[in-house]
Scaffold this active site. Structure first.
Site, PDB file in Angstrom:
ATOM      1  CE1 TYR A  18      12.123  10.425  -1.811  1.00 43.57           C
ATOM      2  CE2 TYR A  18      13.502  12.083  -0.767  1.00 43.57           C
ATOM      3  CZ  TYR A  18      12.341  11.339  -0.793  1.00 43.57           C
ATOM      4  OH  TYR A  18      11.402  11.512   0.186  1.00 43.57           O
ATOM      5  CG  ASP A  58      10.483   7.328  -3.650  1.00 42.24           C
ATOM      6  OD1 ASP A  58       9.478   7.330  -4.383  1.00 42.24           O
ATOM      7  OD2 ASP A  58      10.447   7.633  -2.437  1.00 42.24           O
ATOM      8  CG  HIS A  90       9.805   3.262  -0.393  1.00 43.54           C
ATOM      9  ND1 HIS A  90       9.314   3.736  -1.577  1.00 43.54           N
ATOM     10  CD2 HIS A  90       9.667   4.275   0.514  1.00 43.54           C
ATOM     11  CE1 HIS A  90       8.885   4.974  -1.418  1.00 43.54           C
ATOM     12  NE2 HIS A  90       9.089   5.332  -0.166  1.00 43.54           N
TER      13      HIS A  90
END
Length: 262
Positions: free
Chosen positions: A108, A150, A253
Site C-alpha cells: 500500500y 494500491d 477501490h
C-alpha cells in the site's frame, strides 16, 4: 492455474460482508488486501478461515493503513518492509512453495497528501522516498515475483478520466509517474493491467466518494498488478471487478484478479 486478487478494501471489518460476497463469486486462490485499518488481533481471521482462506499474513496497525494476504493455498510469510521508514504497516510478502515458489508482494503505497510539493507537503516527499526505496529493493529481486496493491499512482495519460486536468493533482503528476517508472524499470516489471487491457482502453480501479461514480465516470487506475517477465508470460486472464463499486457501502477501490498458468 492460480488466481490472485488485490483490493484496497478501506476497512476490512466494516466491509467483511462485501469481501465474503466477492470471495463466493470470484473464489481467487489468493487475496491481497490493503487499508485493512485494524491491528492484527482485530483482523477477522476466523471469518476468512471459515471461507477456506486459512493461510493468513497480516501486517496491521491501529486505525490506519495495514495490509493482509489470505490464501486457500499454503504459503509462508516471506518479507515485511518499512519503505517509509516510519513504522507504518504498508507491506507484506508471501511465498507459495507448492506453486513454483511464487512470491506475492502486497503493498500500500502512500497517497501523498493533497499538494504535489515536497517542501510544502512532507507526505508527498515521503511517497517519493517510499518509491525510491522500493526501486532499490526491486533491483535485487532474483526470482518470479508478483507485486500487487494500491500504488496510488495512475501512470498513463489514459489511466485517468482527464489527463490535462489531473497533471497537478497528486496521483498523476509527472514526478510521480517518472518515479513509478523507475520502479517498474528496476526489475523489468510487466504491468498486467495493460498487458491484458492495452492502452488506451478504459481501465480504472478507483472512483472518489465525492462524485457519483458511474454517472460521471471520473476514474483513475491506482491499483496495479505487476509481474516479473517470466511470470507475466504465464498470465492468462486479468479482470476488473468493477461491479463491486455498486454494492452497498462499497470501497472506493474495486478488486483486480489475474489468473496464471502455474
Amino acid at each position: 492455474m492460480v488466481s490472485v486478487a488485490t483490493w484496497n478494501i478501506n476497512s476490512v471489518r466494516l466491509r467483511m460482508p462485501l469481501v465474503e460476497r466477492f470471495l463466493a463469486e470470484q473464489a481467487p486462490d489468493v487475496l491481497c488486501l490493503q487499508e485493512i485499518k485494524c491491528q492484527e488481533h482485530q483482523f477477522p481471521a476466523k471469518a476468512f478461515a471459515d471461507l477456506g482462506y486459512v493461510h493468513q499474513a497480516i501486517h496491521g496497525q491501529k486505525g490506519y493503513h495495514g495490509v493482509a494476504t489470505v490464501s486457500r493455498l499454503p504459503f509462508r510469510e516471506f518479507s515485511r518492509h518499512d519503505w517509509q521508514d516510519n513504522g507504518e504497516a504498508r507491506h507484506v510478502g508471501v511465498e507459495l512453495p507448492d506453486h513454483d515458489g511464487l512470491i506475492v508482494e502486497n503493498v500500500y503505497i502512500p497517497a501523498g497528501g493533497d499538494e504535489p510539493d515536497r517542501e510544502k507537503n512532507p507526505k508527498f516527499g515521503q511517497k517519493l522516498d517510499f518509491l525510491e526505496r522500493m526501486t532499490r529493493w526491486a533491483e535485487a529481486i532474483d526470482r518470479p515475483t508478483l507485486l500487487v496493491g494500491d500504488f496510488n499512482v495512475a501512470p498513463l495519460d489514459c489511466d485517468v478520466y482527464d489527463h490535462k486536468a489531473l497533471l497537478k493533482v497528486v496521483s498523476h503528476t509527472p514526478i510521480e509517474v517518472e518515479t513509478l517508472g523507475l520502479l517498474q524499470g528496476a526489475h523489468g516489471w510487466v504491468d498486467l493491467g495493460r498487458k491484458h487491457i492495452p492502452a488506451p482502453e478504459r481501465n480504472y480501479s478507483w472512483w472518489s466518494y465525492r462524485t457519483y461514480w458511474q454517472g460521471k465516470d471520473r476514474g483513475r487506475r491506482l491499483d496495479h498488478m505487476w509481474a516479473s517477465p517470466d511470470l507475466a508470460a504465464q498470465s492468462r486472464v486479468h479482470t476488473i471487478a468493477e461491479h463491486t463499486r455498486n454494492w452497498e457501502q462499497p470501497s472506493d477501490h474495486v478488486p483486480l484478479v489475474t489468473e496464471f498458468d502455474l
